[in-house]
Design an enzyme around this catalytic site. Structure first.
Site, PDB file in Angstrom:
ATOM      1  N   THR A 287       0.823  -1.219   0.000  1.00 53.27           N
ATOM      2  CA  THR A 287       0.000   0.000   0.000  1.00 53.27           C
ATOM      3  C   THR A 287       0.854   1.264   0.000  1.00 53.27           C
ATOM      4  OG1 THR A 287      -1.710  -1.213   1.185  1.00 53.27           O
ATOM      5  CG2 THR A 287      -1.847   1.184   1.264  1.00 53.27           C
TER       6      THR A 287
ATOM      7  N   GLY B  11       2.747  -2.975   7.912  1.00 51.56           N
ATOM      8  CA  GLY B  11       2.974  -3.272   9.318  1.00 51.56           C
ATOM      9  C   GLY B  11       4.432  -3.605   9.576  1.00 51.56           C
TER      10      GLY B  11
ATOM     11  N   GLU C 162      -6.169  -6.019   3.918  1.00 45.77           N
ATOM     12  CA  GLU C 162      -6.263  -7.231   3.109  1.00 45.77           C
ATOM     13  C   GLU C 162      -7.440  -7.135   2.144  1.00 45.77           C
ATOM     14  OE1 GLU C 162      -3.330  -9.046   4.441  1.00 45.77           O
ATOM     15  OE2 GLU C 162      -3.520  -8.975   2.273  1.00 45.77           O
TER      16      GLU C 162
HETATM   17  C1  LIG Z   1      -6.754  -9.749  14.287  1.00 47.45           C
HETATM   18  C2  LIG Z   1      -5.912 -10.541  13.282  1.00 47.45           C
HETATM   19  C3  LIG Z   1      -4.682  -9.783  12.789  1.00 47.45           C
HETATM   20  C4  LIG Z   1      -3.933 -10.524  11.712  1.00 47.45           C
HETATM   21  C5  LIG Z   1      -2.790  -9.684  11.177  1.00 47.45           C
HETATM   22  C6  LIG Z   1      -3.178  -8.930   9.924  1.00 47.45           C
HETATM   23  C7  LIG Z   1      -2.412  -7.633   9.814  1.00 47.45           C
HETATM   24  C8  LIG Z   1      -2.862  -6.804   8.639  1.00 47.45           C
HETATM   25  C9  LIG Z   1      -2.045  -7.092   7.412  1.00 47.45           C
HETATM   26  C10 LIG Z   1      -2.564  -6.334   6.267  1.00 47.45           C
HETATM   27  C11 LIG Z   1      -1.929  -6.421   5.090  1.00 47.45           C
HETATM   28  C12 LIG Z   1      -2.444  -5.731   3.947  1.00 47.45           C
HETATM   29  O1  LIG Z   1      -3.437  -5.012   3.987  1.00 47.45           O
HETATM   30  S1  LIG Z   1      -1.566  -6.041   2.516  1.00 47.45           S
HETATM   31  C13 LIG Z   1      -2.341  -5.088   1.297  1.00 47.45           C
HETATM   32  C14 LIG Z   1      -3.741  -5.632   0.993  1.00 47.45           C
HETATM   33  N1  LIG Z   1      -4.249  -4.975  -0.156  1.00 47.45           N
HETATM   34  C15 LIG Z   1      -5.274  -5.477  -0.866  1.00 47.45           C
HETATM   35  O2  LIG Z   1      -5.873  -6.492  -0.525  1.00 47.45           O
HETATM   36  C16 LIG Z   1      -5.611  -4.723  -2.130  1.00 47.45           C
HETATM   37  C17 LIG Z   1      -7.014  -5.090  -2.622  1.00 47.45           C
HETATM   38  N2  LIG Z   1      -7.083  -4.937  -4.068  1.00 47.45           N
HETATM   39  C18 LIG Z   1      -6.963  -6.062  -4.885  1.00 47.45           C
HETATM   40  O3  LIG Z   1      -6.836  -7.210  -4.440  1.00 47.45           O
HETATM   41  C19 LIG Z   1      -7.063  -5.812  -6.375  1.00 47.45           C
HETATM   42  O4  LIG Z   1      -6.749  -4.459  -6.675  1.00 47.45           O
HETATM   43  C20 LIG Z   1      -8.493  -6.119  -6.928  1.00 47.45           C
HETATM   44  C21 LIG Z   1      -9.553  -5.337  -6.122  1.00 47.45           C
HETATM   45  C22 LIG Z   1      -8.742  -7.629  -6.810  1.00 47.45           C
HETATM   46  C23 LIG Z   1      -8.544  -5.710  -8.381  1.00 47.45           C
HETATM   47  O5  LIG Z   1      -7.413  -6.248  -8.995  1.00 47.45           O
HETATM   48  P1  LIG Z   1      -7.186  -5.946 -10.524  1.00 47.45           P
HETATM   49  O6  LIG Z   1      -7.590  -4.554 -10.819  1.00 47.45           O
HETATM   50  O7  LIG Z   1      -5.801  -6.383 -10.842  1.00 47.45           O
HETATM   51  O8  LIG Z   1      -8.172  -6.988 -11.213  1.00 47.45           O
HETATM   52  P2  LIG Z   1      -9.595  -6.701 -11.843  1.00 47.45           P
HETATM   53  O9  LIG Z   1      -9.413  -5.868 -13.054  1.00 47.45           O
HETATM   54  O10 LIG Z   1     -10.561  -6.238 -10.792  1.00 47.45           O
HETATM   55  O11 LIG Z   1     -10.015  -8.183 -12.238  1.00 47.45           O
HETATM   56  C24 LIG Z   1      -9.377  -8.819 -13.338  1.00 47.45           C
HETATM   57  C25 LIG Z   1      -9.577 -10.308 -13.142  1.00 47.45           C
HETATM   58  O12 LIG Z   1      -8.673 -10.781 -12.139  1.00 47.45           O
HETATM   59  C26 LIG Z   1      -9.377 -11.525 -11.178  1.00 47.45           C
HETATM   60  N3  LIG Z   1      -8.673 -11.420  -9.909  1.00 47.45           N
HETATM   61  C27 LIG Z   1      -8.406 -10.299  -9.222  1.00 47.45           C
HETATM   62  N4  LIG Z   1      -7.745 -10.596  -8.100  1.00 47.45           N
HETATM   63  C28 LIG Z   1      -7.587 -11.946  -8.086  1.00 47.45           C
HETATM   64  C29 LIG Z   1      -6.991 -12.864  -7.189  1.00 47.45           C
HETATM   65  N5  LIG Z   1      -6.408 -12.463  -6.042  1.00 47.45           N
HETATM   66  N6  LIG Z   1      -7.020 -14.180  -7.509  1.00 47.45           N
HETATM   67  C30 LIG Z   1      -7.624 -14.592  -8.634  1.00 47.45           C
HETATM   68  N7  LIG Z   1      -8.218 -13.783  -9.550  1.00 47.45           N
HETATM   69  C31 LIG Z   1      -8.194 -12.466  -9.262  1.00 47.45           C
HETATM   70  C32 LIG Z   1     -10.741 -10.904 -11.143  1.00 47.45           C
HETATM   71  O13 LIG Z   1     -11.674 -11.783 -10.555  1.00 47.45           O
HETATM   72  C33 LIG Z   1     -10.973 -10.678 -12.614  1.00 47.45           C
HETATM   73  O14 LIG Z   1     -11.333 -11.907 -13.167  1.00 47.45           O
HETATM   74  P3  LIG Z   1     -12.367 -11.916 -14.431  1.00 47.45           P
HETATM   75  O15 LIG Z   1     -13.637 -11.314 -13.919  1.00 47.45           O
HETATM   76  O16 LIG Z   1     -12.504 -13.373 -14.777  1.00 47.45           O
HETATM   77  O17 LIG Z   1     -11.693 -11.075 -15.465  1.00 47.45           O
HETATM   78  C1  LIG Z   2      -4.638  -1.930  10.418  1.00 46.37           C
HETATM   79  C2  LIG Z   2      -4.124  -1.886   8.998  1.00 46.37           C
HETATM   80  C3  LIG Z   2      -3.005  -2.629   8.656  1.00 46.37           C
HETATM   81  C4  LIG Z   2      -2.514  -2.593   7.362  1.00 46.37           C
HETATM   82  N1  LIG Z   2      -1.378  -3.308   7.058  1.00 46.37           N
HETATM   83  C5  LIG Z   2      -0.896  -3.255   5.794  1.00 46.37           C
HETATM   84  C6  LIG Z   2       0.294  -3.963   5.468  1.00 46.37           C
HETATM   85  O1  LIG Z   2       0.904  -4.612   6.308  1.00 46.37           O
HETATM   86  N2  LIG Z   2       0.771  -3.889   4.191  1.00 46.37           N
HETATM   87  C7  LIG Z   2       0.126  -3.162   3.225  1.00 46.37           C
HETATM   88  O2  LIG Z   2       0.597  -3.132   2.096  1.00 46.37           O
HETATM   89  N3  LIG Z   2      -1.029  -2.477   3.507  1.00 46.37           N
HETATM   90  C8  LIG Z   2      -1.536  -2.508   4.762  1.00 46.37           C
HETATM   91  N4  LIG Z   2      -2.690  -1.833   5.062  1.00 46.37           N
HETATM   92  C9  LIG Z   2      -3.337  -1.025   4.027  1.00 46.37           C
HETATM   93  C10 LIG Z   2      -4.608  -1.694   3.525  1.00 46.37           C
HETATM   94  O3  LIG Z   2      -4.297  -2.834   2.803  1.00 46.37           O
HETATM   95  C11 LIG Z   2      -5.403  -0.694   2.663  1.00 46.37           C
HETATM   96  O4  LIG Z   2      -5.768   0.385   3.474  1.00 46.37           O
HETATM   97  C12 LIG Z   2      -6.634  -1.384   2.092  1.00 46.37           C
HETATM   98  O5  LIG Z   2      -6.253  -2.252   1.056  1.00 46.37           O
HETATM   99  C13 LIG Z   2      -7.690  -0.388   1.591  1.00 46.37           C
HETATM  100  O6  LIG Z   2      -7.147   0.381   0.543  1.00 46.37           O
HETATM  101  P1  LIG Z   2      -7.262   1.987   0.609  1.00 46.37           P
HETATM  102  O7  LIG Z   2      -6.736   2.430   1.892  1.00 46.37           O
HETATM  103  O8  LIG Z   2      -6.677   2.479  -0.647  1.00 46.37           O
HETATM  104  O9  LIG Z   2      -8.820   2.252   0.586  1.00 46.37           O
HETATM  105  P2  LIG Z   2      -9.670   2.928  -0.596  1.00 46.37           P
HETATM  106  O10 LIG Z   2      -9.834   1.928  -1.671  1.00 46.37           O
HETATM  107  O11 LIG Z   2      -9.101   4.248  -0.911  1.00 46.37           O
HETATM  108  O12 LIG Z   2     -11.076   3.059   0.162  1.00 46.37           O
HETATM  109  C14 LIG Z   2     -11.754   4.292   0.253  1.00 46.37           C
HETATM  110  C15 LIG Z   2     -13.192   4.069  -0.219  1.00 46.37           C
HETATM  111  O13 LIG Z   2     -13.151   3.874  -1.636  1.00 46.37           O
HETATM  112  C16 LIG Z   2     -14.025   2.806  -1.975  1.00 46.37           C
HETATM  113  N5  LIG Z   2     -13.586   2.161  -3.212  1.00 46.37           N
HETATM  114  C17 LIG Z   2     -12.318   2.003  -3.626  1.00 46.37           C
HETATM  115  N6  LIG Z   2     -12.278   1.330  -4.800  1.00 46.37           N
HETATM  116  C18 LIG Z   2     -13.571   1.056  -5.120  1.00 46.37           C
HETATM  117  C19 LIG Z   2     -14.217   0.377  -6.208  1.00 46.37           C
HETATM  118  N7  LIG Z   2     -13.501  -0.175  -7.198  1.00 46.37           N
HETATM  119  N8  LIG Z   2     -15.564   0.280  -6.202  1.00 46.37           N
HETATM  120  C20 LIG Z   2     -16.276   0.795  -5.152  1.00 46.37           C
HETATM  121  N9  LIG Z   2     -15.739   1.474  -4.111  1.00 46.37           N
HETATM  122  C21 LIG Z   2     -14.405   1.585  -4.100  1.00 46.37           C
HETATM  123  C22 LIG Z   2     -13.895   1.849  -0.793  1.00 46.37           C
HETATM  124  O14 LIG Z   2     -15.025   0.977  -0.718  1.00 46.37           O
HETATM  125  C23 LIG Z   2     -13.839   2.824   0.386  1.00 46.37           C
HETATM  126  O15 LIG Z   2     -15.170   3.106   0.801  1.00 46.37           O
HETATM  127  C24 LIG Z   2      -3.192  -1.831   6.375  1.00 46.37           C
HETATM  128  C25 LIG Z   2      -4.330  -1.098   6.708  1.00 46.37           C
HETATM  129  C26 LIG Z   2      -4.800  -1.123   8.014  1.00 46.37           C
HETATM  130  C27 LIG Z   2      -6.026  -0.336   8.364  1.00 46.37           C
END
Ligand SMILES: CCCCCCCCC/C=C/C(=O)SCCNC(=O)CCNC(=O)[C@H](O)C(C)(C)COP(=O)(O)OP(=O)(O)OC[C@H]1O[C@@H](n2cnc3c(N)ncnc32)[C@H](O)[C@@H]1OP(=O)(O)O
Ligand SMILES: Cc1cc2nc3c(=O)[nH]c(=O)nc-3n(C[C@H](O)[C@H](O)[C@H](O)COP(=O)(O)OP(=O)(O)OC[C@H]3O[C@@H](n4cnc5c(N)ncnc54)[C@H](O)[C@@H]3O)c2cc1C
Length: 640
Positions: free
Chosen positions: A144, A183, A426
């Protein structure tokens, strides 16, 4: 503290109609596993160092981080000394030793090492995984940025291949590209897995993962070319040093790109992966784990609220009678018993999700990507559904404990603060639900074309003209049919709107966006678990939209939900006891097994740091001077 059990709790346990121990054995997979878990929890209870900490909220942020590091390293050392090899033993020890604390090494073990194993080539894994497992290399997952979290394809950090030096040059080209949130980045780790846009031979090939050393392995100083810091206090995660990180033309070896699925050759040629989303694998894995985290958080809050409701006597249920246990108010039961049912449903959902993940992820590791879309859709949907519903439920538990629920001494605020982040991290929940919705939309139209669908979504093709067969018995079959009907109809409605938008000439992205609200509702219906009758009553509008139930059936359901409250009432405490959370894991004065709530609250309050002095220094510094100043002024009465 007296060691007697509150008489109301004693009565609750004696009137239960089943043996809670049997249910505990079901939850933990057998009496031997329960015995082992309790043995391990007892080791923690006897451990003087682990029992020497005050509640985390009695420390400032620096103290909380320092304690978290100290305690987690102590836990690592103790696990080595104890020789625990099984994951269950290690997890039981960790959860008992640090029940409400997120570890500064959580992402190292939870994302960094597993991603090296799954996304590195065999050679890269052989080289780096042992370093990670032995904590020579301490890492996290840095994806992120200030400007992007959700939209991974929009990330701006660049990794540009330099064939001259066989290196990638990492750079943060803009303010919004600064890594922000990862984190343990701020103070703990010396390595990161960095998600960056890969450039080679002048072309961008999208986001890929790179192993980057960020601090010296000798003295932990920040590597030249990097700026690293802490992002500051947050709603929860107090002991976690979420950080920011800025790259300034920072060079890493070519072989630090994780190359299991995609490669960059020495001459800069790019070899693309079978599926670009394979690099998203770490997130799918953590989403699956979060479903279990949602179960643990909700069930703990429910244990606290139900036990407290059995102990708390307030107001007269019968005029002139003794004050009633609040658990006897129908409204209190309607708040808590569905959460009790939800907790058990989440446990089963989490276990099912883990089994499906294990199977499909091993298929993917063997190169069979066929079920990857289904796994992605399920993990997104359940992660979002269970954290949304779980967090709402934890808030209900807190409020059902009245004023004491608002105190950290109840244990509930900490549970909430630590899990509510999971609605965002996530994968932000709405975005996750829309990924599942996209899968449902595509599946619906495939079903309409007569194509076969995976078992979990075959219900999308059921006949929507049928009406419910629900009778007085509210049979399981009729309830399952009701949930399938509701979800199938709502998916169909959203898909028809999406189609109608297209027929009006909207481009497909607008046709989609202008149908996403009904798609979110449909996807929630798709994920909705079977704490059945309550779920129907609470969402009657969605079940009723096409007259699926008739008036008599609605009356049956409304009667049934209240009857179920009475059925559960005698077993409510036994049902929460069965989760078998020891007091030192719950960290709650309200949820104690012995129900000695008021004594525990009183003792806890006396240990509050503000009570270290009778008169606080602010009296001498501010209050007394203010009073002296006002007592000298003539129109004191006017001021008062
Ligand atoms: C208390 C306990 C503490 C426990 C401790 C926990 C501590 C916290 C740790 C936190 C860590 C983090 O947050 S780490 C950072 C986390 N960040 C995220 O999760 C980011 C979320 N965003 C995404 O995952 C992506 O941007 C997403 C929204 C999927 C969109 O991706 P893209 O734009 O690349 O893809 P799209 O254009 O939407 O879709 C294209 C095609 O790919 C497919 N596709 C997309 N993602 C896919 C995937 N993962 N696997 C398979 N297929 C996938 C779609 O279904 C579509 O399929 P078709 O429809 O067939 O084409
Ligand atoms: C406690 C905590 C721990 C974290 N740890 C990590 C870590 O270890 N590593 C890491 O890489 N990241 C980490 N993150 C970041 C986290 O993964 C992101 O904050 C998360 O993926 C959300 O993305 P964003 O902040 O860009 O939210 P945004 O996407 O900017 O969300 C803002 C608003 O936009 C809306 N929105 C965005 N896209 C769309 C769409 N396509 N359609 C409709 N609505 C949409 C959302 O629904 C939301 O209401 C952590 C976050 C937190 C809070």
């Amino acid at each position: 503290m007296s060691n007697e059990v509150n008489t109301d709790l004693l009565k609750e346990r004696s009137t239960a109609t089943f043996d809670a121990e049997r249910l505990t054995e079901f939850i933990y997979k057998g009496p031997e596993k329960v015995k082992r878990k309790r043995q391990i929890q007892n080791i923690v209870l006897q451990d003087k160092f682990l029992q020497s900490f005050k509640p985390t909220e009695f420390y400032d942020r620096d103290g909380q981080y320092n304690n978290a590091v100290r305690r987690q390293i102590y836990i690592m050392d103790r696990l080595e000394e104890l020789g625990f090899r099984s994951e269950t033993d290690r997890l039981n020890f960790r959860e008992a030793a640090a029940p409400v604390e997120l570890s500064p090494f959580g992402l190292h073990s939870g994302m960094f090492v597993p991603t090296l194993e799954r996304q590195g080539t065999p050679e890269q894994s052989r080289k780096w995984v042992p370093l990670g497992k032995s904590f020579k290399m301490i890492g996290t997952y840095a994806q992120t940025e200030l400007g992007h979290g959700t939209f991974i394809r929009g990330l701006e950090t660049t990794a540009t291949f330099d064939p001259e030096t066989q290196e990638f040059i990492l750079d943060s080209p803009t303010l919004s590209s600064i890594k922000y949130w990862p984190g343990n980045v701020a103070k703990t780790v010396n390595h990161c897995l960095v998600m960056a846009q890969l450039y080679t031979q002048g072309k961008c090939h999208g986001t890929h993962l790179f192993l980057v050393q960020v601090r010296s392995m000798e003295d932990h100083t920040i590597m030249p070319g990097l700026e690293i810091g802490d992002i500051g206090p947050k709603l929860g995660f107090d002991g976690v040093d979420n950080g920011f990180m800025k790259f300034n033309k920072y060079r890493i070896p070519r072989m630090n790109m994780l190359m299991r699925y995609a490669k960059v050759l020495e001459n800069g040629d790019y070899i693309k992966p079978k599926n670009a989303k394979l690099t998203y694998g770490a997130m799918v894995m953590v989403r699956v784990w979060i479903v279990m985290d949602a179960f643990k958080a909700l069930s703990r809050a429910t244990v606290i609220a139900v036990r407290y409701s059995a102990v708390r006597r307030q107001s007269e249920l019968r005029p002139g009678g003794e004050e009633a246990q609040v658990i006897d108010y129908q409204t209190q039961q309607y708040k808590l018993f569905p959460l009790l049912a939800t907790s058990y449903a989440f446990l089963l959902a989490a276990e099912g999700m883990s089994q499906i993940y294990a199977k499909i992820s091993s298929d993917i590791e063997r190169g069979n990507l066929e079920d990857m879309p289904q796994l992605h859709a399920l993990a997104c949907g359940l992660k979002a559904f269970c954290t949304w519903v779980g967090c709402e439920g934890i808030e209900v538990c807190r409020m059902s404990c009245g004023g004491h629920g608002y105190s950290h001494a109840s244990g509930i605020p900490k549970i909430y603060a630590n899990i509510v982040g999971a609605c965002t991290y996530e994968g932000e929940n709405t975005v996750m639900m829309l990924q599942t919705a996209r899968y449902l939309s595509k599946s619906y139209f495939r079903g309409q074309r007569g194509e076969s669908l995976p078992e979990l979504i075959q219900y999308l093709t059921i006949d929507l003209n049928v009406k419910s067969t629900l009778g007085e018995d509210c049979s399981f079959e009729s309830l399952v049919a009701a949930y399938s009907h509701r979800a199938a109809r709502m998916v169909a409605t959203a898909c028809k709107l999406q189609n109608a938008n297209k027929q009006k000439g909207m481009p497909s992205h607008d046709a989609w966006n202008k149908s996403t609200v009904p798609f979110i509702a449909a996807t929630k219906a798709h994920c909705h678990l079977l704490y059945a009758v309550y779920g129907i009553v609470e969402n009657m509008g969605e079940f009723m939209q096409d007259g699926y139930f008739n008036q008599d059936q609605i009356s049956i359901l409304n009667r049934k939900v209240l009857a179920l409250l009475e059925d559960i009432r005698p077993n409510a405490v036994a049902l929460v006891d069965a989760f078998d959370y020891p007091d030192h894991l719950l960290q709650s004065c309200l949820g104690r097994y012995d129900g000695q709530v008021y004594e525990a609250l009183y003792e806890n309050s006396k240990s509050s740091p503000l009570n270290n002095t009778d008169i606080h220094s602010s009296y001498y510094n501010y209050i007394r001077p203010m009073m002296q100043k006002r007592s000298k002024s003539k129109d004191i009465s006017a001021k008062l």
